[in-house]
Scaffold this active site. Sequence first.
Site, PDB file in Angstrom:
ATOM      1  N   SER A 189      60.333  43.957 -47.756  1.00 48.38           N
ATOM      2  CA  SER A 189      61.586  44.729 -47.927  1.00 48.38           C
ATOM      3  C   SER A 189      61.812  45.668 -48.895  1.00 48.38           C
ATOM      4  O   SER A 189      60.867  46.710 -48.925  1.00 48.38           O
ATOM      5  CB  SER A 189      62.731  43.404 -47.683  1.00 48.38           C
ATOM      6  OG  SER A 189      63.786  44.034 -47.278  1.00 48.38           O
ATOM      7  N   ASP A 274      61.911  42.723 -36.425  1.00 49.44           N
ATOM      8  CA  ASP A 274      62.190  43.597 -37.312  1.00 49.44           C
ATOM      9  C   ASP A 274      63.262  44.471 -36.428  1.00 49.44           C
ATOM     10  O   ASP A 274      62.813  44.774 -35.073  1.00 49.44           O
ATOM     11  CB  ASP A 274      61.570  44.353 -38.189  1.00 49.44           C
ATOM     12  CG  ASP A 274      61.428  43.847 -39.689  1.00 49.44           C
ATOM     13  OD1 ASP A 274      62.273  43.192 -40.116  1.00 49.44           O
ATOM     14  OD2 ASP A 274      60.088  43.371 -39.837  1.00 49.44           O
ATOM     15  N   HIS A 306      62.115  39.843 -39.975  1.00 48.23           N
ATOM     16  CA  HIS A 306      62.113  40.184 -41.108  1.00 48.23           C
ATOM     17  C   HIS A 306      61.708  38.950 -42.375  1.00 48.23           C
ATOM     18  O   HIS A 306      61.150  39.155 -43.288  1.00 48.23           O
ATOM     19  CB  HIS A 306      63.447  40.864 -41.458  1.00 48.23           C
ATOM     20  CG  HIS A 306      63.352  41.732 -42.777  1.00 48.23           C
ATOM     21  ND1 HIS A 306      63.002  42.912 -42.745  1.00 48.23           N
ATOM     22  CD2 HIS A 306      63.931  41.311 -44.113  1.00 48.23           C
ATOM     23  CE1 HIS A 306      63.205  43.418 -44.109  1.00 48.23           C
ATOM     24  NE2 HIS A 306      63.569  42.436 -44.606  1.00 48.23           N
TER      25      HIS A 306
END
Length: 322
Positions: A189, A274, A306
């Site tokens: 991330s 995602d 994610h």
Amino acid sequence: MDVPRQVPESESPWKKMSKEELENQYSPSRWVVRLGAEGALKTYTEMGKQATKSAQATRTNLLNVPYGDGEGEKLDIYFPEAGSEGDSLGVSNLLQFSAIALKRKHVIVQMRRPGLEVPRSRGLCVMCKDESAFMVNPLTAQGVAVVVVAYDIAPKGSLGRMVDQVARSVAFVQKRYPCNEGIYLCGHSAGAHLAAMMLLVNWTEHGVTCNLKGFFLLSGIYDLEPLVHIFWKEPLLLTPEDAQRTSPQWLLEAAPRRPADPACHVLVIVGQYDSPEFRRQSREFYQTLCRGGWKASFEELQDVDHFEIVWKLTQKDYGLNQ
């Protein structure tokens, strides 16, 4: 693999989105498929705590090693099961026991995913390196040394400061273990963004020739311009100029940089679940790397969102840990 032509900036799909839709695209927890937003964040945090607790209890380690003078400039080093650092056994020798792929004496440097002071509903929880040792047990079991890096989080640390801290932490590892046969950077991330920025560092300014052999970029953001227009602007203190200065996508397009080591492999990874914007950013960054002559691969991991990408890093048989 043929690399599609770059989409002109004026055609960037995010520019056609409403602010509400754009915020939705950059709120990862809104895209989880199994646990719901709060459940995903809680599970992610608890698994990080348990993984770190296990790693600290079962692996030889050095904790809170300073790589700079700042209060937050610390890193944790976890050593392979085969040995430990002692008075008569330097880490350079210890790392001879380590292996990844077909090589020896490798070090994984993990950028912990920073927490930001934003509502939990946005999809980020406050994490620190003491909750981020997901990869330690699976990789040290295979003989790989793992370093988990901390840095100042927003709003205390600006993005420029974070990039500088991560660069100094990598240089510190290289100086401390100069006989390593490869340093691999891994970030998830926001951590993937910081790891990607290391592709652009002039390591001679840090007094080292960094032996970078690979990058694992998991569900990252590489063009920060969309964030200037949504809720991330405030906690990140993000201006349009900051976004340009700290966007690896933009920097590599504006001034392509050839890899110092042509063998250095950049693996850009994103989850099937995602958001479309995260998937677009990952694919376009991969394409930019290919055009620049980097040895890059792109992989969309099936049936993970994610957060699940990171949870799976605690599993010894997970593909990314092999």
